[in-house]
Every structure is written in C-alpha cells, then in structure tokens.
Design an enzyme around this catalytic site. Structure first.
Site, short mmCIF file in Angstrom:
data_model
loop_
_atom_site.label_atom_id
_atom_site.label_comp_id
_atom_site.label_asym_id
_atom_site.label_seq_id
_atom_site.Cartn_x
_atom_site.Cartn_y
_atom_site.Cartn_z
N ASP A 6 0.87 -1.16 0.00
CA ASP A 6 0.00 0.00 0.00
C ASP A 6 0.92 1.22 0.00
O ASP A 6 1.78 1.36 0.88
CB ASP A 6 -0.82 -0.03 1.30
CG ASP A 6 -2.22 0.50 1.13
OD1 ASP A 6 -2.35 1.60 0.57
OD2 ASP A 6 -3.16 -0.17 1.57
N ASP A 65 -12.52 -0.55 4.40
CA ASP A 65 -13.25 0.69 4.64
C ASP A 65 -14.76 0.55 4.48
O ASP A 65 -15.48 1.54 4.59
CB ASP A 65 -12.77 1.78 3.65
CG ASP A 65 -11.33 2.19 3.88
OD1 ASP A 65 -10.88 2.17 5.04
OD2 ASP A 65 -10.64 2.52 2.90
#
Ligand code: NOJ
Length: 524
Positions: free
Chosen positions: A99, A326
């Site tokens: 990431d 998320d």
C-alpha cells in the site's frame, strides 16, 4: 493465456495486517504471522497479496499515517521479516503488493516536523500551509473526511496546514517537484526490494486547487451524513493535474518490468476511467468499487456490468472489488446465502477480482462494544455509520476461544463470529470450499480469465451472462432472489454450482430451475 500480464490473469487478496495472524501474542497481526499463513493462501488459489500499510506509524489511522516510508513498524516486524515474507510468497508463486500512501504523511514524519519548524524551512512547501482567512479562521471551507475543518492551526508559525483526513495526517504538496522526487525514491526503494506493485491510497486526492477556492455546497446533502458530504469536492479532488502524477508513477514502475499500479479511487465511472490514461500510460487498474454499495438486484447489477464494460477504453483492463477495510463486509451487506452468489459474480466477471481477507469464509461485520471502538473515523463522528472496525476484526482460523487462532494474547478487536477456516475446511458445501472451487475453475478456464462478456441480462431476480474465448462458451446464471426461479439456457453441463451436488449435471435446452440463492457456471 501468456499474452496477458500476471495481474490480468491473477486474483488479488487483501490482507489487513493488524488482523490476519499474530505471532507474538501482542494481539496485533504481524509479518511473521502473515508468512506462516501464506501456504493457506496458496492453497486457496490466489495469485497476489496486497498488504495494507506496515510502515512505521503512530497508528492514528492504523498505518495510513506513515512516519517513515522506507521501513517496517516494529509492531509488524523488521525489513528482514518483510523480505522473508516476500520471498516465501514468491516461492509459493504469489506476488506481493504494498500500500503506497502518498497523499499525506504522519504529522510525526521528519518531513512534516521540519516543515512545521519555521516558515522558511526548506521543507515548508512540502505541505500545504496557508494564512488565515482575511477575517480570521481557516483559509477556506474545505472539510476533512474525518469530520470538521480540514485546516489545522499551527500556533508556532501562525499558519494553517491542510489535512484531508485526520489532523495527524497532513497532506503533502504534490505540486512541489521535491516531493515528487522523494516519493519516486520511495517507489524505487520497494521495487528494489522485489515488490510487484502498489495499491495507491486516495490517488484521486493528490492535487488540490491551486487557488484554494471554496468548495460549493452539495444540494443532495442529507442530515446525518458525514460532514464532508455537505460540499461538492470540486476543488479538493480529481484535479486535472493529477494525471501527470499517475503517468510518472506508471513510468517508474515500467522501468522494473511487469509491476502493477492500482489506484484507490472513489469516482463515478466516466471520471474513474480517465485514470487508465491514454494507451496504458496511467494506472493499470483504477479500483472499480461499484459492487461495494450496489443495490443487490439483478437488473441493477446487469446495468452496472454493461455500462462499465462499454465505458472502458480499448486498452483498459477491468477489475472488480467486493470488499475492503473501509466498507461493510459483503456477507453483512447481502446476507450469507447471497454472499455465495456474490463470490460467483466476482470470480466470473471480466477483469481482475480483489478479495478481502475473511470474505472467503463468509466473515460478517463484528459488533464492537462502545468501549472497544478503535477507528478514529468512528471516534470523531460517532453514530453516523463511519466506523470501520466491524470489517477489520481478526481472521477466524479455528475454534479456539476467545480469539479463533488469531492471537494467544488479547486481540485488538473482538472476533466477529463463530465460523472458521478449520470448521469449513473439509466441508464441501462451505463458503471456503466454494471459493477454492471457483478459484480453481477460473485458473483453468481461459474464457473466465480473458473471454469477452456478452448477453448480460436480468430476468426478474436472475442475472445471466456469457463468457467466451476461442470456441469455449460459459453461461453464468445467478439467482439473486429468495425464491426458486427459472432460467432459459442452451444445452450444457454445470461446471460449478453454489449447491455443491449439482456440479457435472446436465443443463437442458430451454427452462432450467435455479434454487433460491443458487448461482452456476455451465459450459454451453
Ligand atoms: C483510504 C484508506 O483505505 C483508509 O483506510 C484511510 O483511512 C484513508 N485512505 C486515509 O489514508
């Protein structure tokens, strides 16, 4: 299938490192734990793992606040542990994606500490500093995605700095060439360490309006929505200059051979597809998040698939995402029975699928008691459904209590439910077995990997489409309803059904019965 890149043929699996496997009993997952579970992922049949941030961080946003882009947080291990993890993954035939969080650093990153030390520090312009508005107060009306103004007053230097997320996550100034060079060095550091690509955090937010104009009000705002929905993000996202940055990231990766650039981008399809760039000079895959909040209805999904496929430029490779750290988990959004249908959908659509850890065993959103809430998004704006802890609970490995084999210590979040890899392992009707069968079928069927998608249609609650490639034709039918339904088909053979017993059975020319919540793939 050799003309495709590995990331076009493969399936990506997202690991949220805090919650995958703890090896040292501190209640938080780590690299040694992740390494020990790589054989499980190889057996599952995925081709690449994307690991959410593991860099040194004060963890204000659980690693999305990076204090050193070129190291590993001791909580997760060391650079040597990372090397071991990557080597082991590669040895098992899996790629490793990191990431990359370029939009903002931690406020404890040495760059920001320098930047805030004085107005004439050489790194002052690495972040977005502004004077107060003429009458005092923040320079403009921009809102943080975590609630409140996006501007934080800095007493010492008498200016505000901008943060799209927490005040502990100051935004970098991507108009500054030095920032761009420093971030390019970060990419190269990890590429030199053998990383196969990146998922780039909030790629569409990197550039802000050069004139810092106020965002206009959002006429569609509804009370109860998070603060930042009060505005249209006209001047804080998707600015034209961002594409130049995407191009330069893509160019850096190109120097290292086949490495993949994935963009986290929440935008409507017409804007999203611009991130592919022209002739492959943009992101390889701007994440397609449409399934995350799709209305679970055959007609709606059919329209979405058709529109996306039509909108994609010739050179663009599609992709689909069913879950991430998320958003609420798919099994909680659509229910466990339909989560099986969703698995078939994800793994038979045209394009690269990304799986979220735990979805392969049907993990549901955890219930987090108020005194155990961890997510800053929930803590700052309680009660508006922003909290992301429910989808970040520990991976459920076995039946041991209370932490399902995730940790021998006290887990940082409670375990969500009773099911586990161990329980589902030998059960041919389990979700895990379904995922394994699907991944195997996909791997062995060129039509699923690179075939065209055609005849996407909805009949009541049933969604159907075909994939075909060089004489091979597959028919996919998904009953998205709660009642049995009929589906018209050509004659064929069922290769896989969510009801394990149907595999290998013939499909009649004409009407065939699909049980409630059944999805099947047939060769026709
Ligand atoms: C997107 C990430 O997925 C999310 O978890 C994080 O809070 C924000 N970007 C800020 O980095």
């Amino acid at each position: 299938m050799s003309e495709l890149a590995w990331w076009q043929r493969g399936v990506i699996y997202q690991i949220y490192p805090r919650s995958f496997q703890d090896s040292n009993g501190d209640g938080i997952g780590d690299l040694a734990g992740m390494s020990s579970r790589l054989p499980y992922l190889a057996e599952l049949g995925v081709d690449a793992v994307w690991v959410s941030p593991i860099y040194p961080s004060p963890m204000a946003d659980f690693g999305y606040d990076v204090a050193d882009y070129c190291n590993i947080d001791p909580m997760f291990g060391t650079l040597a542990d990372f090397k071991q993890f990557a080597d082991r993954a590669h040895g098992l035939g899996m790629k490793v994606l990191l990431d990359f969080v370029p939009n903002h650093s931690s406020d404890r990153h040495p760059w920001f500490e320098e930047s805030r030390s004085s107005r004439d520090n050489p790194k002052r312009d690495w972040y977005l500093w502004r004077d107060p508005a003429p009458g005092g107060g923040p320079p403009n009306n921009w809102q943080s995605r975590m609630g409140g103004s996006a501007w934080e007053w800095d007493e010492r230097t008498g200016q505000y700095y901008y943060h799209a997320f927490l005040r502990e996550q100051p935004d970098l100034n991507w108009r500054n060439p030095q920032v761009r060079r420093a971030m390019d060095d970060v990419l190269r550091f990890w590429l030199d360490h053998g990383v196969d690509g990146f998922r780039v955090d909030v790629l569409w937010l990197l550039i802000k309006d050069a004139q810092f104009r106020d965002n206009p009000p959002n006429p569609a705002y509804e009370p109860g929505q998070p603060d930042h929905h009060r505005q249209l993000h006209t001047y804080t996202e998707d600015q034209p200059e961002v594409h130049d940055i995407v191009r330069s990231m893509r160019a850096t990766l190109a120097e290292y051979g086949q490495r993949v650039l994935i963009g986290e981008i929440y935008l409507p399809v017409p804007q999203l597809i611009r991130y592919y760039g022209a002739n492959g000079d943009g992101a390889d895959m701007p994440f397609n998040f449409q399934l995350l909040n799709a209305t679970w209805h055959a007609g709606e999904i059919a329209r979405m698939i058709r529109d996306y496929d039509t909108a994609l430029p010739e050179h663009a490779w599609p992709n689909w995402v069913l879950g991430n750290h998320d958003n609420p988990r798919v099994a909680s959004r659509v229910g466990l029975a339909q989560a099986r249908v969703a698995a078939v959908l994800l793994l038979t659509l045209r394009g690269t699928p990304t799986l979220y850890y735990g979805d392969e065993i049907g993990m549901t959103d955890g219930v987090i008691p108020p005194d155990q809430v961890q997510d800053p998004a929930e803590i700052r704006q309680p009660g508006i459904g922003q909290g992301r802890d429910p989808e970040r609970t520990p991976m459920q490995w076995d039946t041991s209590l209370p932490n399902a084999g995730f940790t021998t210590g006290r887990s940082w979040l409670p375990v969500a439910s009773e099911t586990s890899v161990h329980i589902q392992n030998g059960d041919p009707s389990s979700m895990l077995s379904l995922y394994r069968r699907l991944l195997k079928l996909r791997r062995n069927n060129a039509a699923l990997v690179q075939g065209a998608i055609e005849h996407v249609a909805a009949y009541g609650d049933v969604l159907t489409y075909e994939r075909h490639h060089r004489g091979q034709r597959l028919f996919i039918a998904l009953n998205m309803g709660a009642a049995d339904a009929e589906v018209e088909s050509r004659e064929g053979v069922v290769l896989l059904s969510t009801f394990a017993g149907r595999d290998g059975q013939p499909l009649r020319q004409g009407a065939n019965r699909l049980a409630a919540g059944e999805a099947l793939i047939a060769s026709v």
